[in-house]
Design a protein around this motif. Sequence first.
Motif, short mmCIF file in Angstrom:
data_model
loop_
_atom_site.label_atom_id
_atom_site.label_comp_id
_atom_site.label_asym_id
_atom_site.label_seq_id
_atom_site.Cartn_x
_atom_site.Cartn_y
_atom_site.Cartn_z
N ALA A 76 -28.33 -47.24 -17.52
CA ALA A 76 -29.82 -46.85 -17.56
C ALA A 76 -30.66 -48.24 -17.27
CB ALA A 76 -30.15 -46.40 -19.14
N PRO A 77 -31.83 -48.18 -16.57
CA PRO A 77 -32.47 -49.39 -16.47
C PRO A 77 -33.32 -49.83 -17.89
CG PRO A 77 -33.83 -47.63 -15.92
CD PRO A 77 -32.50 -47.16 -16.20
N ALA A 78 -33.49 -51.22 -17.87
CA ALA A 78 -34.21 -51.96 -18.86
C ALA A 78 -35.45 -51.73 -18.66
CB ALA A 78 -33.69 -53.25 -19.03
N ALA A 79 -36.31 -51.85 -19.64
CA ALA A 79 -37.97 -51.84 -19.70
C ALA A 79 -38.52 -52.91 -20.30
CB ALA A 79 -38.50 -50.53 -20.32
N ALA A 80 -39.42 -53.60 -19.88
CA ALA A 80 -40.36 -54.52 -20.26
C ALA A 80 -41.76 -54.21 -20.21
CB ALA A 80 -39.86 -55.94 -19.90
N ALA A 81 -42.59 -54.88 -21.06
CA ALA A 81 -43.97 -55.02 -20.96
C ALA A 81 -44.50 -56.30 -20.75
CB ALA A 81 -44.79 -54.25 -22.37
N ILE A 82 -45.21 -56.49 -19.88
CA ILE A 82 -45.78 -57.96 -19.62
C ILE A 82 -47.37 -57.80 -19.73
CG2 ILE A 82 -45.90 -59.84 -18.13
CD1 ILE A 82 -43.30 -58.81 -16.70
N VAL A 83 -47.82 -58.86 -20.52
CA VAL A 83 -49.26 -59.02 -20.77
C VAL A 83 -49.85 -60.09 -20.19
CG1 VAL A 83 -51.40 -58.38 -22.26
CG2 VAL A 83 -49.12 -56.96 -22.36
N LEU A 132 -40.43 -64.29 -6.94
CA LEU A 132 -41.60 -64.05 -7.94
C LEU A 132 -42.63 -63.29 -7.35
CD1 LEU A 132 -42.23 -67.98 -8.27
CD2 LEU A 132 -41.71 -66.19 -10.27
N THR A 133 -43.18 -62.41 -8.09
CA THR A 133 -44.35 -61.42 -7.90
C THR A 133 -45.51 -61.80 -8.84
OG1 THR A 133 -43.13 -59.67 -7.56
CG2 THR A 133 -45.30 -59.07 -8.25
N PRO A 134 -46.46 -62.16 -8.05
CA PRO A 134 -47.90 -62.65 -8.92
C PRO A 134 -48.46 -61.42 -9.70
CG PRO A 134 -48.15 -63.24 -6.47
CD PRO A 134 -46.86 -62.39 -6.67
N LEU A 135 -48.63 -61.95 -10.92
CA LEU A 135 -48.97 -60.89 -11.83
C LEU A 135 -50.56 -60.91 -11.89
CD1 LEU A 135 -46.73 -61.46 -14.97
CD2 LEU A 135 -46.81 -59.37 -13.42
N GLY A 136 -51.18 -59.55 -11.97
CA GLY A 136 -52.54 -59.34 -12.05
C GLY A 136 -52.67 -59.34 -13.63
N LEU A 137 -54.19 -59.60 -13.94
CA LEU A 137 -54.97 -59.69 -15.23
C LEU A 137 -54.34 -58.35 -16.08
CD1 LEU A 137 -58.17 -61.22 -16.44
CD2 LEU A 137 -57.34 -59.16 -17.40
N GLY A 138 -53.95 -58.51 -17.16
CA GLY A 138 -53.63 -57.13 -18.07
C GLY A 138 -52.16 -57.01 -18.19
N ALA A 139 -52.13 -55.43 -18.62
CA ALA A 139 -50.69 -55.14 -18.89
C ALA A 139 -49.98 -54.49 -17.56
CB ALA A 139 -50.60 -54.33 -20.07
N SER A 140 -48.63 -54.86 -17.58
CA SER A 140 -47.87 -54.43 -16.58
C SER A 140 -46.49 -53.81 -17.10
CB SER A 140 -47.38 -55.38 -15.37
OG SER A 140 -48.62 -56.01 -14.95
N ALA A 141 -46.17 -52.67 -16.66
CA ALA A 141 -44.88 -52.08 -17.17
C ALA A 141 -43.77 -52.59 -16.15
CB ALA A 141 -44.85 -50.49 -17.37
N MET A 142 -42.73 -53.04 -16.73
CA MET A 142 -41.44 -53.42 -15.67
C MET A 142 -40.28 -52.60 -16.00
SD MET A 142 -39.80 -57.19 -15.32
CE MET A 142 -40.59 -57.80 -13.84
N VAL A 143 -39.58 -52.29 -15.17
CA VAL A 143 -38.19 -51.53 -15.05
C VAL A 143 -37.36 -52.33 -14.08
CG1 VAL A 143 -37.01 -49.37 -14.45
CG2 VAL A 143 -39.43 -49.09 -15.00
N VAL A 144 -36.19 -52.82 -14.90
CA VAL A 144 -35.35 -53.73 -14.18
C VAL A 144 -34.03 -52.97 -13.99
CG1 VAL A 144 -34.25 -55.91 -14.78
CG2 VAL A 144 -36.54 -55.62 -15.73
#
Lengths: 171, 135
Positions: A76-83, A132-144
Amino acid sequence: MSNKTNKSVCAKLSLFSISAAMVAVMAQSAHAVDVDGQAVFSGLILDSCTVNVLNPGLLGVATDQAKLSSEEIGGAPAAAAIVTNSNNSSVQVLPPLAFETAPVGSDVNTVFTTKYNLSGSTTADEPDGNNLTPLGLGASAMVVNAAAEKTEGTYNGGQYSFVTTVRCVTP
Amino acid sequence: MIKRFSRSMAVLGSALATLSPACAQTVSPMEKIHTSFTDKYVVQITIRNPYANGQLSEIEIYSEDWRPVRGAVLSHKSAYLGGGENLQVTALVPFHPGRKTRYVYICHAITPKSGGRGAAYRGEVCGKYSAIQLS
């Protein structure tokens, strides 16, 4: 000088005085309007980035036992939240250098890989987690997803675990 | 695709329910330029544990090419922070010999405790701190 002339002169003088006074007042008023006070407001917003690992994921085993991966059956993949509060940060997922828990010899001929995808304020599908992926402003959901694969040989029975790093960085 | 998107949004929704974006920051500031009259410069950052429970924080300092910085000193290399707690960390960074500018990365990592088996993930936030030596 006759009274009539005197009166005329006086009237003209009065008119002149009044006009001069008015000009003086207007000049003073105009001078006052030009002097403006300034109240300065300043503030600071500090760049921030938060990585919140939500669930760790699971490793499944390939049928030939040469690969342990979150994309295999049972994994199962991992999940992270990036803000973030700016678009000055980038994200990457670093593969481990070695197993944290594993039978002896498991690290030999093993290659670790990661991949991730992002949704929300940043959209990306990255097959190589080192990029590296540039992040936009706000919340992003990541599946790893992560994997350990033998270039030669197979994995023995036992408990396996490794630590993969989700890194948010100002490049 | 729609299912995957919905799942991502559900993950994001639950994440936002437990995390307050306005206050949640694990390294602050993320970037700063310093000046120094000596052969070293001081960086001060604030780290924060964004999780609800206490976690072990690890702090590392890396050079421009992500190697350890020789001669650098950190006030804290690790610390146990309660849920939502902050800690100020100070770093003393030497300039490269013969060079008047440099930058380093100071990273704050937390490997959250989990009851899962197999892979574990840690979150890491790295700020970039540069300096100019004035002389």
